[in-house]
Design a protein around this motif. Structure first.
Motif, PDB file in Angstrom:
ATOM      1  N   UNK A 140      13.142  30.367 -37.523  1.00 23.71           N
ATOM      2  CA  UNK A 140      13.632  29.581 -36.393  1.00 23.71           C
ATOM      3  C   UNK A 140      13.718  28.091 -36.709  1.00 23.71           C
ATOM      4  N   UNK A 141      13.348  27.724 -37.947  1.00 25.46           N
ATOM      5  CA  UNK A 141      13.416  26.327 -38.400  1.00 25.46           C
ATOM      6  C   UNK A 141      12.657  25.398 -37.435  1.00 25.46           C
ATOM      7  N   UNK A 142      11.396  25.718 -37.220  1.00 32.11           N
ATOM      8  CA  UNK A 142      10.568  24.950 -36.305  1.00 32.11           C
ATOM      9  C   UNK A 142       9.817  23.849 -37.050  1.00 32.11           C
ATOM     10  N   UNK A 143       9.650  22.717 -36.386  1.00 31.11           N
ATOM     11  CA  UNK A 143       8.812  21.663 -36.944  1.00 31.11           C
ATOM     12  C   UNK A 143       7.347  22.040 -36.739  1.00 31.11           C
ATOM     13  N   UNK A 144       6.465  21.246 -37.350  1.00 30.80           N
ATOM     14  CA  UNK A 144       5.033  21.550 -37.231  1.00 30.80           C
ATOM     15  C   UNK A 144       4.574  21.459 -35.779  1.00 30.80           C
ATOM     16  N   UNK A 145       5.087  20.453 -35.045  1.00 26.44           N
ATOM     17  CA  UNK A 145       4.716  20.299 -33.644  1.00 26.44           C
ATOM     18  C   UNK A 145       5.245  21.466 -32.817  1.00 26.44           C
ATOM     19  N   UNK A 146       6.495  21.857 -33.052  1.00 21.59           N
ATOM     20  CA  UNK A 146       7.070  22.985 -32.321  1.00 21.59           C
ATOM     21  C   UNK A 146       6.314  24.285 -32.620  1.00 21.59           C
ATOM     22  N   UNK A 147       5.887  24.430 -33.867  1.00 21.74           N
ATOM     23  CA  UNK A 147       5.134  25.627 -34.236  1.00 21.74           C
ATOM     24  C   UNK A 147       3.782  25.660 -33.535  1.00 21.74           C
ATOM     25  N   UNK A 148       3.109  24.518 -33.453  1.00 24.15           N
ATOM     26  CA  UNK A 148       1.816  24.465 -32.769  1.00 24.15           C
ATOM     27  C   UNK A 148       1.976  24.772 -31.282  1.00 24.15           C
ATOM     28  N   UNK A 149       3.048  24.264 -30.674  1.00 24.69           N
ATOM     29  CA  UNK A 149       3.320  24.553 -29.259  1.00 24.69           C
ATOM     30  C   UNK A 149       3.595  26.047 -29.077  1.00 24.69           C
ATOM     31  N   UNK A 150       4.347  26.618 -30.021  1.00 26.33           N
ATOM     32  CA  UNK A 150       4.634  28.062 -29.969  1.00 26.33           C
ATOM     33  C   UNK A 150       3.337  28.865 -30.053  1.00 26.33           C
ATOM     34  N   UNK A 151       2.457  28.468 -30.954  1.00 35.94           N
ATOM     35  CA  UNK A 151       1.166  29.148 -31.078  1.00 35.94           C
ATOM     36  C   UNK A 151       0.350  29.019 -29.799  1.00 35.94           C
ATOM     37  N   UNK A 152       0.360  27.819 -29.213  1.00 31.89           N
ATOM     38  CA  UNK A 152      -0.390  27.594 -27.970  1.00 31.89           C
ATOM     39  C   UNK A 152       0.148  28.459 -26.841  1.00 31.89           C
ATOM     40  N   UNK A 153       1.471  28.551 -26.726  1.00 36.81           N
ATOM     41  CA  UNK A 153       2.078  29.382 -25.681  1.00 36.81           C
ATOM     42  C   UNK A 153       1.749  30.853 -25.887  1.00 36.81           C
ATOM     43  N   UNK A 154       1.786  31.301 -27.147  1.00 33.93           N
ATOM     44  CA  UNK A 154       1.443  32.698 -27.427  1.00 33.93           C
ATOM     45  C   UNK A 154      -0.011  32.992 -27.099  1.00 33.93           C
ATOM     46  N   UNK A 155      -0.898  32.025 -27.381  1.00 36.42           N
ATOM     47  CA  UNK A 155      -2.311  32.210 -27.069  1.00 36.42           C
ATOM     48  C   UNK A 155      -2.547  32.266 -25.560  1.00 36.42           C
ATOM     49  N   UNK A 156      -1.855  31.393 -24.824  1.00 38.10           N
ATOM     50  CA  UNK A 156      -1.973  31.421 -23.362  1.00 38.10           C
ATOM     51  C   UNK A 156      -1.444  32.742 -22.813  1.00 38.10           C
ATOM     52  N   UNK A 157      -0.333  33.214 -23.379  1.00 35.10           N
ATOM     53  CA  UNK A 157       0.231  34.496 -22.951  1.00 35.10           C
ATOM     54  C   UNK A 157      -0.742  35.646 -23.232  1.00 35.10           C
ATOM     55  N   UNK A 158      -1.411  35.592 -24.390  1.00 32.59           N
ATOM     56  CA  UNK A 158      -2.383  36.627 -24.713  1.00 32.59           C
ATOM     57  C   UNK A 158      -3.594  36.570 -23.793  1.00 32.59           C
ATOM     58  N   UNK A 159      -4.017  35.356 -23.428  1.00 34.29           N
ATOM     59  CA  UNK A 159      -5.125  35.212 -22.481  1.00 34.29           C
ATOM     60  C   UNK A 159      -4.755  35.826 -21.135  1.00 34.29           C
ATOM     61  N   UNK A 160      -3.511  35.595 -20.702  1.00 35.99           N
ATOM     62  CA  UNK A 160      -3.048  36.179 -19.437  1.00 35.99           C
ATOM     63  C   UNK A 160      -3.068  37.704 -19.503  1.00 35.99           C
ATOM     64  N   UNK A 161      -2.637  38.264 -20.636  1.00 35.69           N
ATOM     65  CA  UNK A 161      -2.665  39.716 -20.791  1.00 35.69           C
ATOM     66  C   UNK A 161      -4.093  40.246 -20.776  1.00 35.69           C
ATOM     67  N   UNK A 162      -5.007  39.522 -21.429  1.00 33.88           N
ATOM     68  CA  UNK A 162      -6.409  39.943 -21.445  1.00 33.88           C
ATOM     69  C   UNK A 162      -7.000  39.904 -20.037  1.00 33.88           C
ATOM     70  N   UNK A 163      -6.669  38.852 -19.275  1.00 36.73           N
ATOM     71  CA  UNK A 163      -7.164  38.753 -17.904  1.00 36.73           C
ATOM     72  C   UNK A 163      -6.605  39.880 -17.045  1.00 36.73           C
ATOM     73  N   UNK A 164      -5.327  40.168 -17.202  1.00 35.37           N
ATOM     74  CA  UNK A 164      -4.736  41.286 -16.455  1.00 35.37           C
ATOM     75  C   UNK A 164      -5.385  42.613 -16.822  1.00 35.37           C
ATOM     76  N   UNK A 165      -5.718  42.763 -18.100  1.00 35.39           N
ATOM     77  CA  UNK A 165      -6.373  43.998 -18.539  1.00 35.39           C
ATOM     78  C   UNK A 165      -7.781  44.112 -17.946  1.00 35.39           C
ATOM     79  N   UNK A 166      -8.491  42.982 -17.877  1.00 38.05           N
ATOM     80  CA  UNK A 166      -9.822  43.009 -17.271  1.00 38.05           C
ATOM     81  C   UNK A 166      -9.735  43.352 -15.784  1.00 38.05           C
TER      82      UNK A 166
END
Length: 216
Positions: A140-166
């Motif tokens: 996707x030709x992401x910069x380092x900042x864009x990649x970190x934001x992508x990682x943060x969004x994925x982590x937040x999304x995973x936290x939401x899935x974990x909360x829904x599972x709980x």
């Protein structure tokens, strides 16, 4: 609010959803692992098979003829993956129902080299830990900042899935508790009715007995 989200992400990262291990497996033996996975979550399993070498008294890379049959069942006991892989590989699947997923592995052959022992290295990655961000950034030709934001969004999304599972687990537990309490209540009522009926029958029987003996 943002501080709470960042703190939750740090806490989630500290509880890593990945682990690596190895185990020994004998001929025709089957090894299974249980992984609790939220719905719509990617799971990647990396494995490597080594064959025991009695000459070196150690484990060496296995021959191409030895493979592993991998079977994955979801929380409804439905098979979502079942096939034979080579002695080293990478398996990927996505959960469609939340709950315990069972990953089973066993040899594709019932007759190894005189019953030799195998060592299987296993690494299971769940959720955003299963994403290759270096490959994502390259595609996707992401910069380092864009990649970190992508990682943060994925982590937040995973936290939401974990909360829904709980929440899903709590709902199932509450439903099970309510069902158990209801059954206990009806069982107690049934016992009470049976005892009352038995007492009434015993009184009638004793009264008939005394009347027959002309004691009443």
């Amino acid at each position: 609010m943002y501080k709470n989200i960042i703190y939750a992400v740090i806490l989630f990262c500290s509880l890593s959803s990945t682990f690596g291990l190895y185990f020994h497996i004998a001929e025709t033996e089957r090894k299974c692992f249980i992984e609790e996975v939220p719905d719509e979550t990617t799971v990647i399993v990396n494995y490597k098979v080594e064959l025991y070498d009695p000459r070196s008294n150690g484990f060496m890379p296995s021959s191409p003829g030895i493979g592993m049959h991998v079977e994955v069942r979801d929380s409804d006991d439905k098979i979502i993956l079942s096939r034979v892989y080579s002695s080293e590989g990478r398996i990927s699947f996505t959960s469609h129902t939340p709950g315990e997923h069972v990953i089973c592995m066993y040899s594709n052959s019932t007759a190894w080299f005189s019953g030799a022992q195998l060592r299987v290295h296993l690494d299971i990655q769940v959720g955003e830990h299963a994403i290759d961000y270096a490959n994502v950034a390259q595609k996707e030709k992401l910069t380092e900042l864009q990649l970190r934001i992508r990682q943060l969004l994925d982590q937040v999304d995973q936290i939401t899935k974990e909360q829904n599972y709980q929440r899903y687990r709590e709902e199932r537990f509450r439903h099970t508790s309510e069902s158990t309490n209801s059954r206990v209540l009806w069982w107690s009522l049934a016992q009470t009715i049976v005892l009352v009926c038995m007492g009434f029958w015993q009184m009638r029987h004793l009264k008939s007995f005394f009347e027959a003996k002309k004691l009443v």
